[in-house]
Every structure is written in C-alpha cells, then in structure tokens.
Scaffold this motif. Sequence first.
Motif, PDB file in Angstrom:
ATOM      1  N   PRO A 160      -5.860 -29.026  28.540  1.00  0.00           N
ATOM      2  CA  PRO A 160      -6.278 -28.880  29.396  1.00  0.00           C
ATOM      3  C   PRO A 160      -7.775 -28.566  28.749  1.00  0.00           C
ATOM      4  N   ILE A 161      -8.888 -28.944  29.425  1.00  0.00           N
ATOM      5  CA  ILE A 161     -10.241 -29.106  28.726  1.00  0.00           C
ATOM      6  C   ILE A 161     -10.921 -27.221  28.614  1.00  0.00           C
ATOM      7  N   VAL A 162     -10.798 -26.351  27.974  1.00  0.00           N
ATOM      8  CA  VAL A 162     -11.196 -25.193  28.373  1.00  0.00           C
ATOM      9  C   VAL A 162     -12.595 -24.630  27.086  1.00  0.00           C
ATOM     10  N   THR A 163     -13.633 -24.440  27.665  1.00  0.00           N
ATOM     11  CA  THR A 163     -14.236 -23.742  26.865  1.00  0.00           C
ATOM     12  C   THR A 163     -13.826 -22.773  25.967  1.00  0.00           C
ATOM     13  N   CYS A 164     -13.867 -22.693  24.530  1.00  0.00           N
ATOM     14  CA  CYS A 164     -13.479 -21.065  24.165  1.00  0.00           C
ATOM     15  C   CYS A 164     -14.355 -20.589  24.181  1.00  0.00           C
ATOM     16  N   PRO A 165     -14.789 -19.476  23.883  1.00  0.00           N
ATOM     17  CA  PRO A 165     -15.902 -18.604  22.773  1.00  0.00           C
ATOM     18  C   PRO A 165     -15.940 -18.343  22.116  1.00  0.00           C
ATOM     19  N   GLU A 166     -16.681 -18.912  21.475  1.00  0.00           N
ATOM     20  CA  GLU A 166     -16.723 -18.310  20.181  1.00  0.00           C
ATOM     21  C   GLU A 166     -17.000 -17.267  19.287  1.00  0.00           C
ATOM     22  N   VAL A 167     -16.096 -17.289  18.344  1.00  0.00           N
ATOM     23  CA  VAL A 167     -15.629 -15.627  17.672  1.00  0.00           C
ATOM     24  C   VAL A 167     -16.025 -16.260  16.050  1.00  0.00           C
ATOM     25  N   ASP A 168     -16.870 -14.638  15.750  1.00  0.00           N
ATOM     26  CA  ASP A 168     -17.095 -14.971  14.402  1.00  0.00           C
ATOM     27  C   ASP A 168     -15.976 -14.293  13.311  1.00  0.00           C
ATOM     28  N   LEU A 169     -15.858 -15.400  12.739  1.00  0.00           N
ATOM     29  CA  LEU A 169     -14.466 -14.579  11.691  1.00  0.00           C
ATOM     30  C   LEU A 169     -14.662 -13.495  10.634  1.00  0.00           C
TER      31      LEU A 169
ATOM     32  N   MET B  30       3.892 -50.075  24.887  1.00  0.00           N
ATOM     33  CA  MET B  30       2.888 -49.959  25.856  1.00  0.00           C
ATOM     34  C   MET B  30       3.117 -48.268  26.858  1.00  0.00           C
ATOM     35  N   LYS B  31       4.445 -47.707  26.319  1.00  0.00           N
ATOM     36  CA  LYS B  31       4.269 -46.319  27.246  1.00  0.00           C
ATOM     37  C   LYS B  31       3.340 -45.280  26.321  1.00  0.00           C
ATOM     38  N   VAL B  32       3.460 -45.227  25.293  1.00  0.00           N
ATOM     39  CA  VAL B  32       2.028 -43.898  23.955  1.00  0.00           C
ATOM     40  C   VAL B  32       1.246 -44.970  24.743  1.00  0.00           C
ATOM     41  N   ALA B  33       0.700 -46.081  24.535  1.00  0.00           N
ATOM     42  CA  ALA B  33      -0.836 -46.087  25.497  1.00  0.00           C
ATOM     43  C   ALA B  33      -0.481 -45.651  26.602  1.00  0.00           C
ATOM     44  N   ALA B  34       0.323 -46.199  28.076  1.00  0.00           N
ATOM     45  CA  ALA B  34       0.217 -45.752  29.318  1.00  0.00           C
ATOM     46  C   ALA B  34      -0.328 -44.336  29.207  1.00  0.00           C
ATOM     47  N   ASN B  35       0.525 -43.557  28.555  1.00  0.00           N
ATOM     48  CA  ASN B  35       1.036 -42.288  28.660  1.00  0.00           C
ATOM     49  C   ASN B  35      -1.104 -41.955  28.019  1.00  0.00           C
ATOM     50  N   LEU B  36      -1.214 -41.572  27.169  1.00  0.00           N
ATOM     51  CA  LEU B  36      -2.434 -41.664  26.658  1.00  0.00           C
ATOM     52  C   LEU B  36      -3.762 -41.925  27.243  1.00  0.00           C
ATOM     53  N   PHE B  37      -4.080 -43.083  28.276  1.00  0.00           N
ATOM     54  CA  PHE B  37      -4.448 -43.861  29.057  1.00  0.00           C
ATOM     55  C   PHE B  37      -4.569 -42.803  30.529  1.00  0.00           C
ATOM     56  N   ASP B  38      -3.345 -41.934  30.739  1.00  0.00           N
ATOM     57  CA  ASP B  38      -2.933 -41.305  31.809  1.00  0.00           C
ATOM     58  C   ASP B  38      -4.016 -39.678  31.873  1.00  0.00           C
ATOM     59  N   ILE B  39      -3.414 -39.479  30.225  1.00  0.00           N
ATOM     60  CA  ILE B  39      -4.661 -38.284  29.400  1.00  0.00           C
ATOM     61  C   ILE B  39      -5.471 -37.732  29.799  1.00  0.00           C
ATOM     62  N   VAL B  40      -5.915 -38.998  29.594  1.00  0.00           N
ATOM     63  CA  VAL B  40      -7.930 -39.576  29.459  1.00  0.00           C
ATOM     64  C   VAL B  40      -8.318 -39.348  31.079  1.00  0.00           C
ATOM     65  N   SER B  41      -7.645 -40.363  31.912  1.00  0.00           N
ATOM     66  CA  SER B  41      -8.125 -40.180  33.249  1.00  0.00           C
ATOM     67  C   SER B  41      -8.528 -39.495  34.130  1.00  0.00           C
ATOM     68  N   GLY B  42      -6.793 -37.892  33.133  1.00  0.00           N
ATOM     69  CA  GLY B  42      -6.265 -36.853  34.597  1.00  0.00           C
ATOM     70  C   GLY B  42      -7.781 -36.316  33.901  1.00  0.00           C
ATOM     71  N   ASN B  43      -8.127 -36.371  32.798  1.00  0.00           N
ATOM     72  CA  ASN B  43      -9.033 -35.077  32.402  1.00  0.00           C
ATOM     73  C   ASN B  43     -10.719 -35.604  32.569  1.00  0.00           C
ATOM     74  N   SER B  44     -10.869 -36.792  33.499  1.00  0.00           N
ATOM     75  CA  SER B  44     -11.840 -37.339  33.705  1.00  0.00           C
ATOM     76  C   SER B  44     -12.380 -37.990  34.961  1.00  0.00           C
ATOM     77  N   LYS B  45     -13.631 -38.057  35.332  1.00  0.00           N
ATOM     78  CA  LYS B  45     -13.752 -38.404  36.684  1.00  0.00           C
ATOM     79  C   LYS B  45     -13.810 -39.974  36.537  1.00  0.00           C
ATOM     80  N   VAL B  46     -13.801 -40.277  35.145  1.00  0.00           N
ATOM     81  CA  VAL B  46     -13.635 -42.366  35.326  1.00  0.00           C
ATOM     82  C   VAL B  46     -12.169 -42.300  34.898  1.00  0.00           C
ATOM     83  N   ASN B  47     -11.342 -43.749  35.063  1.00  0.00           N
ATOM     84  CA  ASN B  47     -10.459 -44.379  34.916  1.00  0.00           C
ATOM     85  C   ASN B  47     -10.567 -45.376  33.290  1.00  0.00           C
ATOM     86  N   HIS B  48      -9.448 -44.676  32.634  1.00  0.00           N
ATOM     87  CA  HIS B  48      -9.505 -45.539  31.329  1.00  0.00           C
ATOM     88  C   HIS B  48      -8.341 -46.689  31.254  1.00  0.00           C
ATOM     89  N   PRO B  49      -8.142 -47.769  30.545  1.00  0.00           N
ATOM     90  CA  PRO B  49      -8.583 -48.404  29.757  1.00  0.00           C
ATOM     91  C   PRO B  49     -10.294 -48.346  30.506  1.00  0.00           C
TER      92      PRO B  49
END
Length: 420
Positions: free
Chosen positions: A39-48, A89-108
């Motif tokens: 999941p896309i989570v904004t991580c706090p900036e850490v000054d190493l 086909m399976k790899v491309a389909a999984n990739l598009f499902d992942i991208v579509s799940g993380n946004s409001k727009v269906n891909h490709p």
Amino acid sequence: MSNPNVNVSFACQRCFTPIRLDSSFNTISEHTIAELSLPIVTCPEVDLESQAKHIDHIIPGFHLNDSSSGNNGFTLLGEGETPTLSHQMKVAANLFDIVSGNSKVNHPLCDECTDVLMDMMEEELQQAEADYTDYSNYLKELSTEEPEDMDALNKELEDLLKEEKKLMSELANLQETENALDSDIKEAEKEKERLIKEEERYWKEYSKHRRDCILIEDKQKSVECQIIYTTSQLAKLRKTNVFNATFHIWHHGHFGTINKLRLGRLPSAPVDWAEINAAWGQVTLLLVSLARYMNLKFEKYRLVPYGNHSYVEVLGEKKTLPLYGQGGIRFVWNTKFDLAMVAFLDCLQQFKEEVEKGNSGFHLPYRMEKGKIEDSATGNTYNIRIQLNSEEGWTKALKFMLTNLKWGLGWVSAKINHEM
C-alpha cells in the motif's frame, strides 16, 4: 519453443482501443511485483545523519542486479529462461490489477487517455496548490489579528442563542400551523372528492331527468298534435251530416239516382233490375233512418231494409210486400211489387205530415196521394205503379219521389246542424 518476441495485447479501459504492451513488461520480476503490491503510505522524513549516533550499522538496500555477480555466491533461478505467453499475460494482468487497486483509474490506458488523465491531474494539482495558497494566506491573517474581546463575543453568543431559541419557537409554531394547514388541506381534499362525486351523481341525475323531460315533451307534443288532428277531424265530422254522406240523391238524365243507382226504366235505357232493386234497398234504408231520427212509427206498415231484397210488412195482416222486381211476363201480372211501392209512398206521406207538424212553413215539392205524385208546376199526375203504366211515367214518378226524399233529407240535416 515459444517466440520470445510475442507481446500480449490489452484494451484501453477508457476508450477500449487495443494497445500493445512494451516488451519491458515481460522482464518484471516477482520482487518488483511484490513491492508494487504494498500500500502507498506516506512515510515520515527521517534525518539519518542526525540519528546516526542511535544507529549501529546501516544496511544498504538489496538490488536484484547485485545477485547476478559471482562475488556473493548466490544464483537466481529462472533469470535466463524465456517467459511463456501465459506467464506474460498473468504478470501483466497482476500488474494492472495492482495499479488499478492503488488508484481511482482502471489500467491499462492508451497514450491519448494517459495524456488526458495527466492533464486532469495537473489541473487538480494546480487547484490544490491554489487552495493551499489561499488557506496559508488566511492562516497568516488569523495569526496576525488581535484577539477580540471575549465578553463581547460571549454577549453576542448569548444574543445569538436567544435569537435561535426565539426562531426555534417561531419554527415550532409555524410547524404547528403547517400541520394544522395540512390537516385542513386533507379535509378540504376529502370535501373536494365528496363534492366531485356529488357533482357526478347530480349530473347523472340531471341527464336522466333531462332525458325524461325530453321524452315527456316529445309525448306532449305528440299528444298536442293528436289533439289538433282529432279536433280538426271532430270539426269536420260535426260539419259532416251522416245522412248526406251516406245517401247521395241526384239525377242522371231522366233517372233519379241514389248513391249512383238509377231508379226506373226507359225503352231507350233498360236499366237492369238488380240495379233497380239495390236502389229500392237504399231508398228504404234512408226513409227508415229518417223516421227513426224523428221517432216516427208508420201506421199499417213497417219498412224492412234488406239490400236488393227489401220488403214492406203489412201490420195486422202478417203479409209482406216485396220492394224488388224480376221482370218478365209473369212479373207484369204480379201486383205485390205495385202494392209495396204504394205502401212506401204512404209511409213517405206520413213522414211529410210529421215534419209539417213541427214546421208549418216546410212543404215537400210534390204532393202525394194514394200511390200518385202530382207535379205542381204542370198539374200532371204520375202513378207509382208499374202495371197499366208506361215506363216513362213510372220513371218520372220515381224521380219525383226521390226529390221529395231529398228535401226531407235536407230538412233533417238542417235540424241536426242546428242542434249541434
């Protein structure tokens, strides 16, 4: 073996245009797909550098390319194998499902739809930046303003609360009024429905009564027309004399006629005895009708109208005299027909005397006595007997007799009209 240059085709999820994927999609590893699945989570900036004293040792990130060298002693399996079509086909389909799940727009998406999407996102970004600028400016203004007087704010708050309470009370009253109006409207609707039904019933009754009224008016007009017709017929009947309508006495040359039946015979015009007998039947019926109207009963005789076989009864002698003839030699020597005609003339003389009693000024035009008729204009006398008499004399006597009957008929008709 499968062809390593085969690419998997997909359709754009916005315009459904077929698209061809780049060949780089075939070399995506499972680790990359796993990273994209996070999941896309904004991580706090850490000054190493500032936290370096708290960290013992920093381990650098692992990269798949590092495993290809022989220095670390590990070898990845399947790195050099050619992927199959189903795997691609399976790899491309999984990739598009992942991208579509993380946004409001269906891909490709195709290039055109991607450009449109980028333009929309840039507009949203600009709008968000403008909102951020406005909020920042407003926050700066608030931070620079001096705080208002709390007492004034509290007083204003109390006034607003009182105003709110007052408005809520007014709202409650208005709601009650609205409920009352709704109730009145419902009652009015019910009354309206009742009045509509009552109006429909009224119009039905009105139509029924109107129809009955029209029928009655038609009947009334019909009755009025019948009354007018009946009245006209009654007036016509009142003006019509039954004797004049039933017995029409006239002349036809030398013959006297009754209802167009000739009475008499001439050598030049030998009338059939059936017509003569029918004429005697009409004459007998006329004299009997006139006597009955005058309530006159003849002395010594009684006339019996019987068509072409009428006869005279001699009272006290039980003898009948025929008022019809048959002709021939035997008829010439038969005196009963002559006696019947003399008896008829005697009855007509009795009718004349009865009429003259009530009206001394009325006289028949021809004097009758003992079977003879006298012409007052010439003084000639004609015998009503057929024996020992000429046909011309007998026919003249019968014509004068019909004339006397016509005068008697006219007197009775005038009396009837006077009484009506």
